[in-house]
Design a protein around this motif. Structure first.
Motif, PDB file in Angstrom:
ATOM      1  N   LEU A  98       0.556  -0.757   0.038  1.00 66.27           N
ATOM      2  CA  LEU A  98       0.633   0.219  -0.031  1.00 66.27           C
ATOM      3  C   LEU A  98       1.107   1.545   0.327  1.00 66.27           C
ATOM      4  O   LEU A  98       1.611   1.450   0.929  1.00 66.27           O
ATOM      5  N   ARG A 100       0.504   4.727   0.345  1.00 58.24           N
ATOM      6  CA  ARG A 100       0.978   5.251   1.222  1.00 58.24           C
ATOM      7  C   ARG A 100       1.332   5.136   2.992  1.00 58.24           C
ATOM      8  O   ARG A 100       0.966   5.810   3.797  1.00 58.24           O
ATOM      9  N   TYR A 113      -5.832  -7.252  10.686  1.00 57.45           N
ATOM     10  CA  TYR A 113      -6.844  -8.126  10.335  1.00 57.45           C
ATOM     11  C   TYR A 113      -6.901  -9.683  11.162  1.00 57.45           C
ATOM     12  O   TYR A 113      -8.086 -10.067  10.897  1.00 57.45           O
TER      13      TYR A 113
ATOM     14  N   MET B   1      -9.941  -5.024  13.471  1.00 54.50           N
ATOM     15  CA  MET B   1      -9.391  -3.511  13.561  1.00 54.50           C
ATOM     16  C   MET B   1      -9.893  -3.320  14.327  1.00 54.50           C
ATOM     17  O   MET B   1     -11.725  -3.421  14.087  1.00 54.50           O
ATOM     18  N   GLU B   5      -8.588   2.039  15.167  1.00 58.36           N
ATOM     19  CA  GLU B   5      -7.965   1.681  14.379  1.00 58.36           C
ATOM     20  C   GLU B   5      -8.731   2.546  13.131  1.00 58.36           C
ATOM     21  O   GLU B   5      -7.645   3.133  12.365  1.00 58.36           O
ATOM     22  N   ARG B   8      -8.310   6.261  12.291  1.00 59.77           N
ATOM     23  CA  ARG B   8      -7.120   6.974  12.211  1.00 59.77           C
ATOM     24  C   ARG B   8      -6.765   6.477  10.380  1.00 59.77           C
ATOM     25  O   ARG B   8      -6.753   7.007   9.632  1.00 59.77           O
ATOM     26  N   ASN B  12      -6.402   8.713   7.638  1.00 59.39           N
ATOM     27  CA  ASN B  12      -5.375   8.929   6.853  1.00 59.39           C
ATOM     28  C   ASN B  12      -5.340   8.999   5.353  1.00 59.39           C
ATOM     29  O   ASN B  12      -4.447   9.970   4.371  1.00 59.39           O
ATOM     30  N   SER B  13      -6.411   7.412   4.866  1.00 59.64           N
ATOM     31  CA  SER B  13      -6.772   8.572   3.523  1.00 59.64           C
ATOM     32  C   SER B  13      -7.915   9.272   2.660  1.00 59.64           C
ATOM     33  O   SER B  13      -7.934   9.588   2.135  1.00 59.64           O
ATOM     34  N   SER B  15      -7.043  12.562   4.312  1.00 62.51           N
ATOM     35  CA  SER B  15      -6.139  13.558   4.182  1.00 62.51           C
ATOM     36  C   SER B  15      -5.426  13.003   3.024  1.00 62.51           C
ATOM     37  O   SER B  15      -4.208  14.742   2.642  1.00 62.51           O
ATOM     38  N   ALA B  16      -5.128  12.237   1.936  1.00 65.48           N
ATOM     39  CA  ALA B  16      -4.915  11.720   0.834  1.00 65.48           C
ATOM     40  C   ALA B  16      -5.044  13.364   0.109  1.00 65.48           C
ATOM     41  O   ALA B  16      -5.035  13.386  -0.969  1.00 65.48           O
ATOM     42  N   GLU B 310      -6.320  -1.471  -4.183  1.00 65.89           N
ATOM     43  CA  GLU B 310      -5.931  -1.293  -2.825  1.00 65.89           C
ATOM     44  C   GLU B 310      -7.002  -2.265  -1.783  1.00 65.89           C
ATOM     45  O   GLU B 310      -6.136  -2.885  -0.889  1.00 65.89           O
ATOM     46  N   ARG B 314      -5.782  -4.944   0.158  1.00 63.92           N
ATOM     47  CA  ARG B 314      -6.186  -5.914   1.712  1.00 63.92           C
ATOM     48  C   ARG B 314      -7.000  -7.216   1.818  1.00 63.92           C
ATOM     49  O   ARG B 314      -6.735  -7.806   2.471  1.00 63.92           O
ATOM     50  N   ALA B 319      -8.393  -9.146   4.511  1.00 67.82           N
ATOM     51  CA  ALA B 319      -9.501  -8.471   5.345  1.00 67.82           C
ATOM     52  C   ALA B 319     -10.653  -9.195   4.485  1.00 67.82           C
ATOM     53  O   ALA B 319     -10.168  -9.834   3.668  1.00 67.82           O
ATOM     54  N   ASP B 323     -14.079  -6.390   7.299  1.00 67.78           N
ATOM     55  CA  ASP B 323     -13.885  -5.314   7.400  1.00 67.78           C
ATOM     56  C   ASP B 323     -13.088  -4.435   6.713  1.00 67.78           C
ATOM     57  O   ASP B 323     -13.200  -3.046   6.755  1.00 67.78           O
ATOM     58  N   GLN B 327     -14.262  -0.267   7.199  1.00 64.24           N
ATOM     59  CA  GLN B 327     -13.097   0.997   6.820  1.00 64.24           C
ATOM     60  C   GLN B 327     -14.002   2.137   5.259  1.00 64.24           C
ATOM     61  O   GLN B 327     -13.757   2.585   6.047  1.00 64.24           O
TER      62      GLN B 327
END
Ligand SMILES: Nc1ncnc2c1ncn2[C@@H]1O[C@H](COP(=O)(O)OP(=O)(O)O)[C@@H](O)[C@H]1O
Ligand SMILES: [Mg+2]
Lengths: 256, 403
Positions: A98, A100, A113, B1, B5, B8, B12-13, B15-16, B310, B314, B319, B323, B327
């Motif tokens: 990933l 980022r 996970y 998760m 988390e 967060r 994070n994504s 703010s991309a 992505e 995952r 995932a 999950d 997300q």
């Protein structure tokens, strides 16, 4: 001892529109615990199709696939996700990190996970990165790493949940000879420590690092070859270092 | 998760793509912001009006001659109406002893010149009855108000509003016991009222005399401008209104000759208007949040497509559907909640500014804040479901092959 992988009459047919494209046409073999198997064949021979099924990313059109004695074809999506998470470590040709996330975060991902608590997760991820020689790159993003380093992060990620088997689909395909050899050295050291490894390549030199080579052609397993004297990546790396003087002493980060 | 988390990861994504995230939030920001501003102004205004009405006294019903409109208790409201109500009606009403009525009041005001020595002032002279201070919630500061004795004997006593007292006596001399001239008649000052204002009008600029005295000595008129009664409780007001209607119909023989105004009715009307406004605001909120939500859904769909790879990665490392679903839901809820928070801050700031310039008190209630935040999270979750489901159902191998 029970085989890790047991494949029987496996087929996989894709459809280009309505036209069936058979990628696997009835494949059977087994992989015993602790084996290092290379799968070789020309492009389009069905190697990736097989690996995706072995990695529980895809399901066969027919036939049976047992992983550690458990029939996989009949499992639900989420059950297969759990197997990908805990029992299989998959290494891709294109790394599939990933972008980022840092190296450390990428390695932590499978444990996230798996529900591993945070502090333990970080410790294990650091350990895994150390085992592939990347302790100094914990907080680098994938685009700040060389190809060889990125692939080592991917290997650390594949190993971190202690899987039963490591599957690698042309892991050296995007790397130069030296980085590729370093990756092979890591796989061989994993193998020496008892991991079962199945690795796809179309390069004979790479395939000869394994104990056994499965030759594929047109979706069929055409030859199951024992390698009498597997190539040791450490010897190759030594030879690569000797003649060419100006290679950096670390022998690692100058790869790209 | 765990959830923290997930948040967060979502931040994070988000703010991309900061600018895109901001634009996406704009719908929710504007929706929540305008609603917070409007409700705080609306609640401020309505509580102000309600407070003003209750300064007139509580649970009051007013009988005025003719068909009149206006706020109860404002004797001036029925000026020019037919002369029909008299002091006699007041005494009859008191004698009738209707249930549910705790006090009764009659008023007749006129203008007169007041003199004391060299000082003089023109003011309103209210001829009224002893229950005035308690019913109008307008107490006496010094001395006393006149009594039933004064009313029956038509004594020449006067109670001054604080402004009038100031005009005639200034700070230096005590008003109590002094004799002043009202029109051409001498009155003894027996009390001074507390200061009071109603909606900017100074209620200190009037004086009070017994109704009977006013009738006999000042106006020569037997008519009163209104008769007001106080019900024992808000629940009794409609019953009392019925009784008053029956009583005055019997007295005056014609329903067109008088009007009973229920203060509770007016409060109800105002509350009804406020309720309608609130409903309207809710409608506007609904629409703006719908628009905001659709914006979020749109961007989340784009985001799911952009991040197919992505998602594939995952899923490849384990995932489950849940999950991935969580997300993306958390991401859209976070987006929407951030929008709600920014909107809340903006709306609160706007209502402060409006409050400063308009002079209205604005009320930012805790309920409004909680509702704004809960609703914005709800919008994010609701409009995030579909994109998140799309993401969670992606086939891992197809997703990895994407691009
Ligand atoms: N998603 C797909 N849809 C249709 N055909 C596919 C798809 N993936 C692979 N194929 C076809 O299946 C055959 C085997 O492909 P693959 O397993 O990728 O071979 P290899 O990895 O050995 O190069 C090829 O003919 C390829 O074109
Ligand atoms: Mg391939």
């Amino acid at each position: 001892m029970q085989p890790v992988i047991e494949v029987q009459d496996l087929t996989r047919v894709y459809y280009a529109g309505t036209v069936p494209v058979p990628a696997l046409r009835g494949v059977s073999f087994t992989v015993e615990p602790g084996e290092f198997v290379a799968i070789m064949g020309p492009s389009g021979s069905g190697k990736s199709s097989l690996m995706n099924i072995l990695g529980c990313l895809d399901t066969p059109s027919s036939g049976s696939y047992r992983l550690e004695g458990r029939e996989i074809s009949s499992l639900s999506d989420d059950q297969r996700a759990a197997i990908r998470n805990r029992r299989i470590g998959f290494v891709f040709q294109t790394f599939n990190l990933l972008p980022r996330l840092t190296a450390l975060q990428n390695v932590e991902l499978p444990m996230q996970y798996a529900g591993v608590p945070r502090s333990r997760r970080t410790a294990l991820a650091k350990e895994a990165l150390a085992s592939v020689g990347l302790s100094g790159r914990l907080h680098h993003r994938p685009n700040q790493l060389s190809g060889g380093q990125a692939q080592r992060v991917a290997i650390a990620r594949a190993l971190v949940n202690d899987p039963a088997i490591v599957l690698a689909d042309e892991p050296t395909g995007n790397l130069d000879t030296r980085s590729g050899e370093e990756i092979m050295a890591i796989f061989q050291s994993l193998h020496r420590r008892g991991k079962t490894i199945v690795l796809v390549t179309h390069e004979p030199d790479i395939a000869r690092h394994g104990q056994r080579i499965l030759h594929f052609r047109d979706g069929l397993l055409v030859q199951d070859e024992r390698v009498a004297q597997p190539v040791d990546a450490r010897d190759v790396l030594e030879r690569l270092t000797e003649p060419a003087a100006p290679v950096n002493a670390e022998g690692v980060s100058a790869a790209r | 998760m765990n959830l923290w988390e997930a948040v967060r990861t979502a931040l994070n994504s988000l703010s991309a793509n900061k600018f895109r995230s901001f634009l996406t939030m704009l719908g929710v920001i504007i929706g929540v912001g305008s609603v917070v501003a409007m409700t705080s102004i609306g609640e401020g205004a309505s509580s102000q009006v309600t407070a003003q009405i209750s300064t007139l006294g509580s649970n009051l019903l007013t009988v005025s001659p003719g068909r009149t409109r206006g706020l109860p208790g404002m004797a001036f409201g029925s000026r020019g109406a037919a002369n029909l109500l008299t002091y006699r009606h007041y005494t009859l009403l008191q004698a009738a002893g209707l249930p549910g009525i705790s006090a009764t009041l009659a008023e007749a005001s006129s203008r007169a010149v007041l003199r004391f020595g060299k000082a003089n002032t023109t003011t309103t002279v209210v001829g009224t009855t002893p229950s005035y201070p308690s019913m109008r919630d307008f107490p006496v500061a010094l001395g006393r108000f006149f009594s039933n004795y004064d009313l029956e004997r038509m004594t020449r006593v006067v109670v001054l509003g604080n402004t009038v007292a100031q005009d005639l006596f200034g700070d230096a001399r005590p008003a109590l016991g002094q004799v002043i001239r009202v029109g051409n008649v001498d009155f003894t000052v027996i009390g001074v009222m507390e200061p009071k204002a109603l909606g900017g009008r100074d209620l200190g600029d009037q004086v009070f005399v017994p109704l009977t005295t006013a009738e006999k000595r000042l106006t020569g008129s037997q008519y009163v401008q209104s008769i007001t009664v106080q019900a024992t409780s808000p629940a009794m007001t409609s019953l009392v209104a019925d009784e008053l209607n029956r009583f005055f119909l019997l007295q005056l023989k014609d329903p067109e000759k008088f009007t009973v105004t229920n203060q509770q009715d007016i409060l109800d009307t105002i509350q009804g208007v406020t309720g309608t406004l609130t409903l309207l605001l809710a409608g506007i909120t609904g629409i703006s949040l719908l628009v905001g939500g659709i914006g979020i859904m749109n961007i989340m769909l784009v985001s799911v497509t952009e991040r197919t790879r992505e998602i594939g990665i995952r899923k490849a490392v384990g995932a489950r559907r849940r999950d991935v679903l969580i997300q993306f839901m958390v991401e859209s809820a976070t987006l929407s909640l951030l929008g709600g928070l920014v909107g809340l801050a903006g709306g609160a700031a706007a209502s402060r500014i409006i409050a400063r310039f308009s002079g209205w008190a604005t009320v930012l209630s805790v309920q409004a804040v909680v509702a704004a935040l809960v609703v914005s999270i709800g919008v994010g979750l609701f409009f995030g479901i579909y994109p998140a489901q799309r993401a969670s159902r992606l086939d891992p191998i197809e997703a990895l092959r994407y691009e």
